[in-house]
Design an enzyme around this catalytic site. Structure first.
Site, short mmCIF file in Angstrom:
data_model
loop_
_atom_site.label_atom_id
_atom_site.label_comp_id
_atom_site.label_asym_id
_atom_site.label_seq_id
_atom_site.Cartn_x
_atom_site.Cartn_y
_atom_site.Cartn_z
N THR A 46 51.48 3.43 26.87
CA THR A 46 52.84 3.03 26.53
C THR A 46 53.56 2.37 27.70
O THR A 46 54.47 1.57 27.49
CB THR A 46 53.66 4.25 26.06
OG1 THR A 46 53.58 5.27 27.05
CG2 THR A 46 53.15 4.77 24.73
N LYS A 115 50.79 16.18 31.30
CA LYS A 115 50.39 14.87 31.78
C LYS A 115 49.15 15.04 32.66
O LYS A 115 48.87 16.12 33.13
CB LYS A 115 51.52 14.20 32.57
CG LYS A 115 52.73 13.86 31.71
CD LYS A 115 53.90 13.30 32.52
CE LYS A 115 53.49 12.18 33.44
NZ LYS A 115 52.85 11.07 32.71
N GLY A 116 48.43 13.95 32.85
CA GLY A 116 47.26 14.01 33.73
C GLY A 116 45.97 13.63 33.06
O GLY A 116 44.91 13.75 33.66
N GLU A 124 52.02 11.13 39.67
CA GLU A 124 53.06 11.06 38.64
C GLU A 124 54.17 12.06 38.92
O GLU A 124 55.35 11.75 38.78
CB GLU A 124 52.43 11.32 37.27
CG GLU A 124 51.58 10.16 36.76
CD GLU A 124 50.79 10.49 35.52
OE1 GLU A 124 50.35 9.55 34.84
OE2 GLU A 124 50.59 11.69 35.23
#
Length: 316
Positions: A46, A115-116, A124
């Site tokens: 995205t 995340k990750g 991040e």
């Protein structure tokens, strides 16, 4: 929850891709500051559309702005868009990013994120915590009633290589089901190696986790959507020994959804926060992929929905 009309798909994009693009464009339109100094750019499919939208802005709105990447992918996106490339290592003590745009692998009703999946979780998080706000863009498959249910690999954890076996053993004691060292794929024999030279462990917690003895705090009210994720009282008892804490009465695990057959996950916000703290305490863990209030979680998440629309969830 704020919804927008369905996006008209471009001829070359699927309906889902079109909605992801619409979500990214709206996130940029609503959160790109009037006169920014530094902007953080995260990773994921995205984010491609986020940078695309930024590149479409009038030159005077991007000229002189420094864009800080979280990894190789976002660095390439910034360079190819003709934007000024920065580096998180070069930020001064008084420097803050005006906003950080990023993706996510899973988002719960409290806007906690996993995340990750792309092995960039340390960078991040390092970028996110230095931003005044974090804005996430994702597709509908990342929307979850409880963390570690819809993202099957579980929580990514970056570890120093010599500690990998120790961390794996500790994760099993914490209640992780089948934690595993992430392999490098067909292009590389052996484990996945991060940009920092570390390994990644993927740790699923589909049935919750086994906490240390503690005093529960009152759970926070879930954010939109209208799903229920409440704590189950847990701890150490003489009769049963260590018990898991997990989601209860989890909604939204519709038939056919990825992860629909998996357990109840972490559930309540307090459970997510307790596990996030516990993972940080394991020797050898560099960082984990839970983005929560103790580190940084988004103020708003833009979802590209299956029908082409954009749905927005925000903190209240």
């Amino acid at each position: 929850m704020v919804d927008t009309p369905r996006a008209d798909p471009a001829p070359t994009l699927s309906l889902v891709e079109s909605s992801k693009r619409a979500a990214a464009y709206r996130a940029v339109d609503e959160h790109y500051p009037a006169s920014p100094k530094i902007i953080g750019i995260g990773s994921g499919s995205t984010v491609v559309y986020v940078v695309d939208r930024i590149a479409q802005l009038p030159r005077e709105r991007t000229e002189g702005v420094t864009f800080v990447p979280t990894g190789y992918q976002s660095k390439e996106l910034i360079v190819r868009a003709g934007l000024k490339l920065g580096s998180v290592e070069l930020l001064g003590p008084n420097d803050h990013m005006d906003v950080v745009f990023d993706g996510a692998d899973e988002v719960d009703p409290f806007l906690n994120c996993i995340k990750g999946g792309g092995a960039c979780l340390f960078q991040e998080k390092l970028v996110a915590i230095q931003g005044r706000k974090l804005v996430v863009v994702a597709d509908f498959r990342k929307l979850s009633p409880s963390l570690s249910t819809h993202y099957a690999p579980g929580i990514p954890i970056e570890v120093v290589p010599p500690a990998a076996n120790y961390v794996l053993n500790r994760l099993v004691k914490f209640g992780s089901v089948g934690p595993a060292l992430r392999m490098g794929g067909t292009a590389k024999a052996g484990p996945c190696v991060t940009d920092n030279g570390n390994f990644i462990i993927d740790a699923p917690f589909p049935d919750g986790f086994i906490p240390q003895p503690h005093t529960h705090k009152s759970p926070q009210r879930p954010l939109s959507p209208a799903s229920s994720a409440v704590a189950v009282d847990a701890g150490l008892t003489a009769e049963t020994g260590p018990e898991r804490v997990a989601g209860s009465s989890i909604l939204g695990k519709e038939e056919g959804h990825p992860g629909a057959s998996i357990g109840m996950g972490l559930g309540a916000n307090e459970n997510v926060e307790e596990l996030a703290r516990a993972l940080k305490g394991i020797v050898g863990v560099v960082e984990h992929g839970i983005f929560w209030a103790g580190d940084k979680k988004p103020v708003m998440v833009y979802f590209g929905m299956e029908d082409g629309s954009v749905s927005v969830r925000q903190q209240h």
